[in-house]
Write an enzyme that holds these catalytic residues in place. Structure first.
Site, PDB file in Angstrom:
ATOM      1  N   LEU A   1     -39.512  74.430  30.447  1.00  0.00           N
ATOM      2  CA  LEU A   1     -40.469  74.105  31.508  1.00  0.00           C
ATOM      3  C   LEU A   1     -39.774  73.446  32.681  1.00  0.00           C
ATOM      4  CD1 LEU A   1     -43.471  72.639  29.476  1.00  0.00           C
ATOM      5  CD2 LEU A   1     -43.179  74.973  30.319  1.00  0.00           C
TER       6      LEU A   1
ATOM      7  N   GLY B   1     -38.626  69.000  22.549  1.00  0.00           N
ATOM      8  CA  GLY B   1     -38.777  68.711  23.966  1.00  0.00           C
ATOM      9  C   GLY B   1     -39.679  69.738  24.624  1.00  0.00           C
ATOM     10  N   ASP B   2     -39.208  70.313  25.737  1.00  0.00           N
ATOM     11  CA  ASP B   2     -39.994  71.339  26.427  1.00  0.00           C
ATOM     12  C   ASP B   2     -39.349  72.713  26.277  1.00  0.00           C
ATOM     13  OD1 ASP B   2     -37.802  70.653  27.976  1.00  0.00           O
ATOM     14  OD2 ASP B   2     -38.801  71.096  29.867  1.00  0.00           O
ATOM     15  N   GLU B   3     -38.599  72.902  25.187  1.00  0.00           N
ATOM     16  CA  GLU B   3     -37.956  74.183  24.917  1.00  0.00           C
ATOM     17  C   GLU B   3     -38.773  75.002  23.914  1.00  0.00           C
ATOM     18  OE1 GLU B   3     -33.190  73.802  25.742  1.00  0.00           O
ATOM     19  OE2 GLU B   3     -33.915  73.626  23.691  1.00  0.00           O
TER      20      GLU B   3
END
Length: 208
Positions: A86, A141-143
Site C-alpha cells: 500500500l 504490515g501492509d504487504e
C-alpha cells in the site's frame, strides 16, 4: 453425537472384548473430546491465518503457491503471483493511529478478495473450485500477495492487477475519515519468470 438440545459433540470411542462373570462382553468407553478438537482447530487457524484480516498468512501462502505451481505444471497452465504494497499506509498510521490503520488493512483485504471473486472468466476460470483458483494472503504490515491459478494467458493476470488498482483507488471511509491510498504491484508468472518458489517470490517482490 447429538445431545437432546441438538448440540453436536465429538466423541473418542474405544472398545475391547473382556470377560465379566464368565461371560464375554464388549466394553466400550466414550470420551467427549469436543473442546480438545476446538482447541486444536483454533491453534491450526492461528498458525495459518492472519489474526487481523483472517487471510492466509505467510506460511499458508507458501503452501498454496507450491500447490498451485504443481497443479499448473501438470495441467500446462500458468500461475500469476502478485506482490502488493500500500502507498501512504505509514502516513495513515502516523497521523490517525494504529486502530484506523488496522481498519484500513481489513477493508483492503475485503476489496482484494472481491477483485478475485468476480463472476467473469478472468477471476473465475471455468471448472475450478472457488477455494483453489486464487489466494489472497497478508504477509505482514501492509504487504499482501495474490496467487492466481489456472491462468491461460498473461493478459488475465494484468487485467486482475488493473482491477485491484482501480478498487484500491476508491476512497476508504474509516470512522468518518475519508482515506485515499494507492498500491504498488509487482507481478511474476510461473513458469515464465522462474520455476523455483523462492525465486518466484523474490522476483515478484523486486518487481513491486
Amino acid at each position: 453425537l447429538v445431545t437432546k438440545s441438538g448440540e453436536h459433540r465429538d466423541m473418542l470411542v474405544s472398545s475391547e472384548i473382556t470377560e465379566i462373570n464368565n461371560e464375554d462382553c464388549v466394553l466400550t468407553v466414550a470420551r467427549d473430546v469436543t473442546e480438545q478438537k476446538r482447541t486444536e482447530q483454533r491453534m491450526a487457524h492461528l498458525a495459518n491465518y492472519d489474526h487481523l484480516t483472517g487471510l492466509p498468512n505467510r506460511a499458508l501462502f507458501r503452501d498454496r503457491l507450491a500447490g498451485a505451481m504443481l497443479r499448473a505444471q501438470r495441467a500446462e497452465r500458468l500461475v500469476g503471483l502478485l506482490f502488493l504494497d500500500l502507498d501512504r499506509f505509514k502516513q495513515v498510521n502516523d497521523s490517525l493511529g494504529h486502530q484506523i490503520g488496522d481498519q484500513l488493512l481489513k477493508q483492503v483485504a475485503e476489496r482484494l478478495q472481491q477483485c478475485v471473486r468476480g463472476s467473469d472468466s478472468v477471476a473465475r476460470p471455468s471448472g475450478l473450485d472457488e477455494t483453489t483458483d486464487s489466494t489472497v494472503a497478508r504477509l505482514g504490515g501492509d504487504e499482501f500477495t495474490i496467487v492466481l491459478e489456472a491462468i491461460k494467458h498473461i493478459d488475465e493476470v494484468t487485467r486482475i492487477a488493473q482491477r485491484i488498482v482501480s478498487a484500491l483507488a476508491a476512497p476508504f471511509d474509516l470512522d468518518g475519515h475519508q482515506i485515499f491510498v494507492g498500491a504498488s504491484i509487482g507481478i511474476t508468472v510461473y513458469p515464465f519468470d522462474d520455476v523455483d518458489l523462492d525465486n518466484l517470490i523474490r522476483n515478484a517482490d523486486a518487481a513491486m
